[in-house]
Scaffold this motif. Structure first.
Motif, short mmCIF file in Angstrom:
data_model
loop_
_atom_site.label_atom_id
_atom_site.label_comp_id
_atom_site.label_asym_id
_atom_site.label_seq_id
_atom_site.Cartn_x
_atom_site.Cartn_y
_atom_site.Cartn_z
N TRP A 86 0.83 -1.21 0.00
CA TRP A 86 0.00 0.00 0.00
C TRP A 86 0.87 1.26 0.00
N ILE A 87 1.99 1.22 0.73
CA ILE A 87 2.79 2.44 0.93
C ILE A 87 4.06 2.46 0.07
N CYS A 88 4.35 1.34 -0.65
CA CYS A 88 5.71 1.18 -1.19
C CYS A 88 6.08 2.18 -2.28
N SER A 89 5.12 2.92 -2.84
CA SER A 89 5.55 3.85 -3.90
C SER A 89 6.38 4.99 -3.33
N TYR A 90 6.50 5.08 -2.01
CA TYR A 90 7.42 6.07 -1.44
C TYR A 90 8.86 5.79 -1.83
N MET A 91 9.13 4.61 -2.41
CA MET A 91 10.48 4.33 -2.89
C MET A 91 10.85 5.28 -4.04
N VAL A 92 9.85 5.75 -4.80
CA VAL A 92 10.15 6.67 -5.91
C VAL A 92 9.65 8.09 -5.64
N PRO A 349 -6.94 -8.87 5.12
CA PRO A 349 -8.28 -9.21 5.64
C PRO A 349 -9.38 -8.45 4.89
N ASP A 350 -10.51 -9.10 4.70
CA ASP A 350 -11.68 -8.49 4.05
C ASP A 350 -11.36 -7.91 2.68
N ASN A 351 -10.48 -8.59 1.92
CA ASN A 351 -10.11 -8.16 0.57
C ASN A 351 -9.69 -6.68 0.58
N PHE A 352 -8.83 -6.33 1.53
CA PHE A 352 -8.48 -4.92 1.75
C PHE A 352 -7.82 -4.27 0.54
N LEU A 353 -6.88 -4.97 -0.10
CA LEU A 353 -6.14 -4.34 -1.20
C LEU A 353 -6.12 -5.25 -2.43
N PRO A 354 -7.24 -5.31 -3.18
CA PRO A 354 -7.20 -6.08 -4.42
C PRO A 354 -6.21 -5.44 -5.41
N LEU A 355 -5.90 -6.18 -6.48
CA LEU A 355 -4.85 -5.71 -7.41
C LEU A 355 -5.10 -4.29 -7.91
N GLY A 356 -6.36 -3.98 -8.27
CA GLY A 356 -6.66 -2.65 -8.82
C GLY A 356 -6.33 -1.55 -7.83
N LEU A 357 -6.63 -1.78 -6.56
CA LEU A 357 -6.34 -0.75 -5.57
C LEU A 357 -4.85 -0.71 -5.23
N GLY A 358 -4.19 -1.88 -5.28
CA GLY A 358 -2.73 -1.88 -5.06
C GLY A 358 -2.04 -1.03 -6.12
N PHE A 359 -2.46 -1.20 -7.36
CA PHE A 359 -1.94 -0.40 -8.48
C PHE A 359 -2.28 1.08 -8.25
N SER A 360 -3.53 1.35 -7.84
CA SER A 360 -3.97 2.74 -7.63
C SER A 360 -3.15 3.42 -6.55
#
Lengths: 675, 113
Positions: A86-92, A349-360
């Motif tokens: 969820w937070i990893c884009s802080y790498m760029v 849990p509870d499908n918190f971060l499906p692929l589309g939201l991970g990408f978003s």
């Protein structure tokens, strides 16, 4: 109003007090700079004199807000390791926020003498309309965001003070039709007070409630959830007081917290201007960094060890099982896996971060960071390119340390408190309080000789989220003030205003904006988290593409950039509005169906159907994302499973390029800015 | 004339550096989201990523922590993050050029024109 505090609270406040004195001294020190050269440029831009350390820490501290230390930890605690994605884009983010625009925006701002972001756009395209539109959007987004940040600042200090609850007698508890537990109390003055809290699970069955005294008086409530009995501890009502003139009844701890927070931040921002904001950012950035590193170290030590069995091959070649004791982070991860395997795998849990939201979310932090006007202003203010390069070095180290530390701390928190602060299973509290709870818990054993220094260190750790909120608020406050003073008054209404008058107006407007926002935060609406996300997304989609095209593309035109700005803004606004309408429609239809069932059971005439909700639901059912379950009634429509940021950004880009290609750029402006 | 050449040079350098940044951003996005989706998410045996051999089937996956982190977090996030940090340091030290930002315009700041 009398204030009774425990010795622990006093120690926490002493630590806070030291920090606030440091901030105040920096504000006074910064004021000396304001007598140099142009007042407006010095007050709002620091006369383009930022060196690498100040630039790095002001960029980092402005980007890290209250959400980083309050909302993000509660999400890690609730959802586990998936929050790393969820937070990893802080790498760029350091590259995207500093290297993408840095040099060029600074150069363009110097060419025209621009002081604010609307200034840059207005001068680049010689368009007062574009400048006013940019100013309007900044005012809209930042004012709402500031109310939320002020509220967060008041809440952190309230948690640090921890006033004892009001004197009250517990009267009883019941579950209302919205699945909230309602506890009734009788106050000492005879008034009745209720405390509402969500049920631990939507299918939880309320068993009973009894008053107890733990560290302070509480009510222990029991529930039956899925065959298990769980308990939840609910605090007694807070001490409240009535505001003179307004007549509002307000939580006393929150009011004290808000007044101290607002008083400090408004005073130093107004008095010291840009330099006060950036110098205090340096202090706040260092406090945050020290806080997370210390807390990560203490959290890893606080995780109870766990034993695991591991299959091995013995010396004789036979399969065997050995028992191994895991400690620290390894123990924490193993404990999470045993609690719920979804805590160590995606989508959580509870499908918190499906692929589309991970990408978003990867796009969200990286693009939103680059598109924030508050970050752009800092890029307009560094003194030379070596400062930018060195600041980039510092910021990338700062982000990797801060975010990986936060992940580790709150994974450990979940291992230490497996259910206590979960909304869905929970007993003691709500997930948002996990940061102050961890600060208190991990510092509890610390002593020097026989003296307990835990509360003092806890106060220093709590100063980290406070510093994060303060740095963001100060930056936004100055942005709003500069928009009103420079973009609206000086450049649109009265271009011949004298420098002396500008000085008076700048001080006055900065203080006034702060006071107005503080009044808004006295009684803020309850859905502020979505306002914060909406304002951040809206700013990113409104400013990133227009600024990028304006800086790097000769063919960009005034009409194209206005279309890009409006397009990004309207798409984001539209998806949030559609989400709200969809939630209202679904709720109205569900309520109607419930009433029909009740009427049939009682042989009563059927109620009137919700005609508008039905018509909207039928008419918009084709829209992607319509009718899907969302986490909250204020959540936006996730069309195609993607966050509105993705659609807003694409619309902005398509409109910016398309309209620019259909219109012609001004050759004089191309020559001036592209040489 | 020299000023204009310096300004044009800065523009060319800034544009080249912006392109490098966008390429790194796209690579980081593809690697982190792609790797985490394939190895950090649970996929049913009949999903296309398992059928195509890109992700392990549910019965073949084992939980392997590395230094306390789940393995997919290490390879999908921690290592790329450290790699991006190393690249950013390299880029700041050797990739970005020092340029003259130009003189401040006389008009503007103290007047509204």
């Amino acid at each position: 109003m009398g204030i009774e505090l425990s010795p622990e609270s006093w120690q926490v406040l002493i630590a806070f007090g030291c920090y606030l004195i440091g901030v105040a001294l920096l504000g006074v020190f910064s004021h000396r700079y304001l007598s140099r050269g142009s007042f407006v440029k010095e007050y709002f831009l620091g006369n383009r004199g930022l060196g690498p350390w100040v630039l790095a820490l002001t960029v980092a501290a402005t980007a890290i807000s209250g959400g980083t230390f309050m909302g993000f930890p509660s999400l890690i605690y609730t959802n586990g390791w998936i929050m790393a994605l969820w937070i990893c884009s802080y790498m760029v983010v350091p590259l995207m926020t500093m290297a993408l625009f840095g040099k060029r925006i600074n150069q363009v701002a110097r060419i025209s003498g621009a002081v604010t972001v609307p200034d840059v756009l207005r001068d680049r395209f010689q368009s007062p309309g574009l400048g006013i539109l940019a100013t309007f959007l900044i005012l809209l987004f930042l004012t709402f965001n500031l109310v939320a940040q002020f509220k967060a600042g008041g809440l952190v200090l309230k948690e640090a003070i921890r006033l004892p609850p009001a004197e009250a007698a517990f009267q009883g508890a019941e579950v209302d039709k919205d699945k909230n537990l309602v506890l009734r109390f009788r106050l000492a003055d005879g008034r009745e007070e209720v405390q509402r809290t969500p049920l631990p699970h939507e299918n939880a069955r309320f068993l009973g409630a009894r008053p107890i005294v733990h560290e302070e008086p509480e009510v222990e409530v029991s529930f039956q959830v899925g065959g298990r009995t769980v308990t939840k501890h609910v605090r007694y009502p807070p001490q409240k007081l009535t505001l003179p003139l307004l007549g509002w009844l307000i939580d006393k701890g929150y009011l004290i917290g808000l007044l101290v927070f607002a008083g400090t931040v408004i005073a130093y921002t107004t008095y010291g201007g840009f330099w006060a904001v950036t110098w205090t950012d340096v202090l706040e950035g260092l406090v945050m960094l020290a806080g997370v590193i210390l807390m990560a170290f203490l959290a890893i030590r606080a995780v109870p060890p766990v034993e695991v069995e591991r299959p091995v091959v013995s010396a004789s070649g036979q399969p065997a099982v050995v028992t191994e004791e895991l400690r620290g982070l390894a123990a924490a991860t193993e404990r999470l896996r045993k609690q719920d395997p979804r805590l160590v795998y995606g989508p959580g849990p509870d499908n918190f971060l499906p692929l589309g939201l991970g990408f978003s979310f990867f796009l969200m932090w990286s693009l939103m960071g680059a598109g924030q006007p508050s970050g752009m202003v800092r890029l307009m203010s560094f003194k030379d390119t070596p400062s930018l390069r060195r600041a980039l070095l510092l910021v990338c180290g700062y982000y990797v340390t801060t975010y990986l530390s936060l992940l580790i701390i709150f994974v450990c928190a979940r291992a230490i408190f497996p259910t206590e602060y979960l909304r869905d299973i929970g007993s003691e509290g709500e997930p948002d309080s996990i940061m102050p709870v961890m600060a208190r818990e991990v510092t509890r054993p610390l002593t020097v000789g026989s003296f307990r220094i835990g509360p003092l260190v806890s106060g220093l750790l709590l100063a980290a989220p406070y510093a994060a909120i303060m740095s963001t608020v100060a930056a936004f406050l100055l942005m709003i003030s500069s928009s009103l003073v420079r973009d609206l008054y000086q450049r649109t209404i009265n271009p011949d205003v004298s420098p002396r008058t500008m000085k008076v107006i700048s001080y006055g407007v900065t203080a006034l904006v702060g006071v107005v926002v503080m009044l808004g935060a006295l009684n803020p609406p309850g859905f502020l988290q979505y306002i914060i996300v909406f304002t951040g997304t809206g700013q990113g989609c409104s400013f990133l593409v227009p600024m990028f095209l304006g800086l790097y593309w000769r063919r960009a035109t005034r009409a194209g950039v206005i279309a890009a700005m409006l397009g990004g803004f309207l798409v984001v606004l539209g998806l949030y509005a559609l989400g709200w309408i969809d939630s209202r429609c679904q709720a109205a239809i569900a309520e109607y169906e419930r009433k029909v069932e009740t009427a049939q059971a009682r042989n009563e005439p059927a109620p009137e159907p919700p005609a508008l909700a039905r018509a909207l639901d039928d008419g918009l059912r084709w829209f992607p994302g319509w009718g899907e379950k969302r986490p909250d009634r204020f959540a936006p429509l996730y069309a195609g499973g993607l966050d509105p940021l993705v659609w807003g950004f694409l619309a902005s880009l398509a409109l910016g390029v398309g309209v620019s290609l259909m219109t012609k750029p001004d050759p004089e402006l191309v020559k001036k800015y592209f040489f | 004339m020299a000023d204009r050449e310096a300004a044009a040079r800065l523009f060319r350098h800034a544009r080249r550096e912006a392109m490098v940044v966008l390429v790194v951003w796209a690579l980081a996005l593809a690697w982190s989201v792609g790797y985490c989706y394939l190895y950090g998410y649970e996929h049913s045996a009949d999903s296309w990523v398992v059928q195509a051999g890109l992700a392990p089937p549910p019965d073949a996956r084992t939980f392997r922590p590395v230094a306390g982190f789940p393995d997919w977090v290490v390879y999908g996030i921690v290592l790329p993050w450290l790699a991006c940090t190393a690249f950013t340091i390299y880029f700041a030290l050797f990739g970005m050029t020092d340029d003259d930002l130009g003189a401040e315009a006389e008009e503007g700041a103290d007047r509204g024109h």
